[in-house]
Design a protein around this motif. Structure first.
Motif, PDB file in Angstrom:
ATOM      1  N   CYS A 293       5.925  -0.835  -1.324  1.00 45.21           N
ATOM      2  CA  CYS A 293       7.354  -0.558  -1.146  1.00 45.21           C
ATOM      3  C   CYS A 293       7.888   0.073  -2.435  1.00 45.21           C
ATOM      4  O   CYS A 293       7.670  -0.445  -3.529  1.00 45.21           O
ATOM      5  CB  CYS A 293       8.104  -1.849  -0.837  1.00 45.21           C
ATOM      6  SG  CYS A 293       9.892  -1.618  -0.694  1.00 45.21           S
ATOM      7  N   THR A 294       8.589   1.180  -2.299  1.00 42.01           N
ATOM      8  CA  THR A 294       9.122   1.861  -3.477  1.00 42.01           C
ATOM      9  C   THR A 294      10.374   1.174  -4.022  1.00 42.01           C
ATOM     10  O   THR A 294      10.801   1.482  -5.130  1.00 42.01           O
ATOM     11  CB  THR A 294       9.434   3.336  -3.172  1.00 42.01           C
ATOM     12  OG1 THR A 294      10.347   3.407  -2.088  1.00 42.01           O
ATOM     13  CG2 THR A 294       8.166   4.105  -2.827  1.00 42.01           C
TER      14      THR A 294
ATOM     15  N   ALA B 119       4.741   3.888  -0.403  1.00 40.78           N
ATOM     16  CA  ALA B 119       3.770   4.855  -0.900  1.00 40.78           C
ATOM     17  C   ALA B 119       2.354   4.382  -0.618  1.00 40.78           C
ATOM     18  O   ALA B 119       2.063   3.195  -0.689  1.00 40.78           O
ATOM     19  CB  ALA B 119       3.957   5.038  -2.410  1.00 40.78           C
ATOM     20  N   HIS B 120       1.474   5.327  -0.291  1.00 42.75           N
ATOM     21  CA  HIS B 120       0.067   5.009  -0.094  1.00 42.75           C
ATOM     22  C   HIS B 120      -0.502   4.531  -1.418  1.00 42.75           C
ATOM     23  O   HIS B 120      -0.423   5.224  -2.427  1.00 42.75           O
ATOM     24  CB  HIS B 120      -0.712   6.237   0.375  1.00 42.75           C
ATOM     25  CG  HIS B 120      -0.303   6.736   1.714  1.00 42.75           C
ATOM     26  ND1 HIS B 120      -0.819   7.877   2.254  1.00 42.75           N
ATOM     27  CD2 HIS B 120       0.565   6.258   2.631  1.00 42.75           C
ATOM     28  CE1 HIS B 120      -0.298   8.086   3.438  1.00 42.75           C
ATOM     29  NE2 HIS B 120       0.561   7.112   3.696  1.00 42.75           N
TER      30      HIS B 120
ATOM     31  N   THR C  78       3.795   9.102   1.732  1.00 43.70           N
ATOM     32  CA  THR C  78       4.716   7.993   1.988  1.00 43.70           C
ATOM     33  C   THR C  78       4.951   7.806   3.476  1.00 43.70           C
ATOM     34  O   THR C  78       4.720   8.710   4.274  1.00 43.70           O
ATOM     35  CB  THR C  78       6.086   8.228   1.301  1.00 43.70           C
ATOM     36  OG1 THR C  78       6.661   9.419   1.822  1.00 43.70           O
ATOM     37  CG2 THR C  78       5.951   8.318  -0.203  1.00 43.70           C
ATOM     38  N   GLU C  79       5.414   6.624   3.821  1.00 45.67           N
ATOM     39  CA  GLU C  79       5.792   6.289   5.208  1.00 45.67           C
ATOM     40  C   GLU C  79       7.056   5.446   5.156  1.00 45.67           C
ATOM     41  O   GLU C  79       7.239   4.655   4.227  1.00 45.67           O
ATOM     42  CB  GLU C  79       4.696   5.475   5.901  1.00 45.67           C
ATOM     43  CG  GLU C  79       3.337   6.113   5.922  1.00 45.67           C
ATOM     44  CD  GLU C  79       3.223   7.327   6.820  1.00 45.67           C
ATOM     45  OE1 GLU C  79       4.053   7.489   7.746  1.00 45.67           O
ATOM     46  OE2 GLU C  79       2.308   8.122   6.590  1.00 45.67           O
ATOM     47  N   LEU C  80       7.915   5.604   6.143  1.00 50.40           N
ATOM     48  CA  LEU C  80       9.092   4.761   6.275  1.00 50.40           C
ATOM     49  C   LEU C  80       8.691   3.544   7.106  1.00 50.40           C
ATOM     50  O   LEU C  80       8.412   3.656   8.296  1.00 50.40           O
ATOM     51  CB  LEU C  80      10.228   5.528   6.948  1.00 50.40           C
ATOM     52  CG  LEU C  80      11.579   4.850   6.982  1.00 50.40           C
ATOM     53  CD1 LEU C  80      12.079   4.559   5.568  1.00 50.40           C
ATOM     54  CD2 LEU C  80      12.590   5.715   7.720  1.00 50.40           C
ATOM     55  N   LEU C  81       8.597   2.378   6.456  1.00 45.44           N
ATOM     56  CA  LEU C  81       8.118   1.160   7.107  1.00 45.44           C
ATOM     57  C   LEU C  81       9.090   0.009   6.868  1.00 45.44           C
ATOM     58  O   LEU C  81       9.837   0.002   5.897  1.00 45.44           O
ATOM     59  CB  LEU C  81       6.748   0.754   6.544  1.00 45.44           C
ATOM     60  CG  LEU C  81       5.613   1.759   6.663  1.00 45.44           C
ATOM     61  CD1 LEU C  81       4.395   1.261   5.905  1.00 45.44           C
ATOM     62  CD2 LEU C  81       5.276   2.027   8.117  1.00 45.44           C
TER      63      LEU C  81
ATOM     64  N   GLU D 147      14.548  -4.496   5.344  1.00 47.70           N
ATOM     65  CA  GLU D 147      14.975  -3.251   5.976  1.00 47.70           C
ATOM     66  C   GLU D 147      13.873  -2.208   5.860  1.00 47.70           C
ATOM     67  O   GLU D 147      12.875  -2.414   5.179  1.00 47.70           O
ATOM     68  CB  GLU D 147      16.258  -2.736   5.337  1.00 47.70           C
ATOM     69  CG  GLU D 147      16.165  -2.506   3.851  1.00 47.70           C
ATOM     70  CD  GLU D 147      17.508  -2.177   3.233  1.00 47.70           C
ATOM     71  OE1 GLU D 147      17.622  -1.063   2.724  1.00 47.70           O
ATOM     72  OE2 GLU D 147      18.411  -3.020   3.273  1.00 47.70           O
ATOM     73  N   GLU D 148      14.057  -1.081   6.553  1.00 46.07           N
ATOM     74  CA  GLU D 148      13.093   0.000   6.450  1.00 46.07           C
ATOM     75  C   GLU D 148      13.238   0.672   5.092  1.00 46.07           C
ATOM     76  O   GLU D 148      14.339   1.066   4.701  1.00 46.07           O
ATOM     77  CB  GLU D 148      13.301   1.036   7.555  1.00 46.07           C
ATOM     78  CG  GLU D 148      12.755   0.619   8.889  1.00 46.07           C
ATOM     79  CD  GLU D 148      12.779   1.745   9.889  1.00 46.07           C
ATOM     80  OE1 GLU D 148      11.859   1.812  10.699  1.00 46.07           O
ATOM     81  OE2 GLU D 148      13.728   2.549   9.862  1.00 46.07           O
TER      82      GLU D 148
END
Length: 71
Positions: A49-50, A31-32, A16-19, A26-27
């Motif tokens: 986006c989760t 998930a990949h 995962t990344e916070l994007l 918003e951030e």
């Protein structure tokens, strides 16, 4: 927490990344979803986006050869 549960959670967080999400505004945690392209200097990924489940592309500028993969 058992070792297999901890390993599963670590794998989930590693993917995962916070994007910034344009839909949520918003951030959020993304998930990949899919590897779109791998070059000598970067990897282009499809991220989901989760929160709202929309997808976007994201470029990881870490050279693929220097990434360490744990199994």
């Amino acid at each position: 927490m058992q070792d297999d549960e901890l390993s599963f959670m670590e794998d989930m967080v590693a993917g995962t990344e916070l994007l910034m999400c344009s839909t949520c505004g918003e951030e959020t945690l993304h998930a990949h979803d899919e590897v779109l392209d791998v070059s000598p200097v970067a990897t282009e990924l499809k991220m989901q986006c989760t929160c709202c489940q929309t997808t976007r592309t994201w470029t990881d500028w870490t050279p693929p050869s220097s990434k360490v993969r744990q199994n």
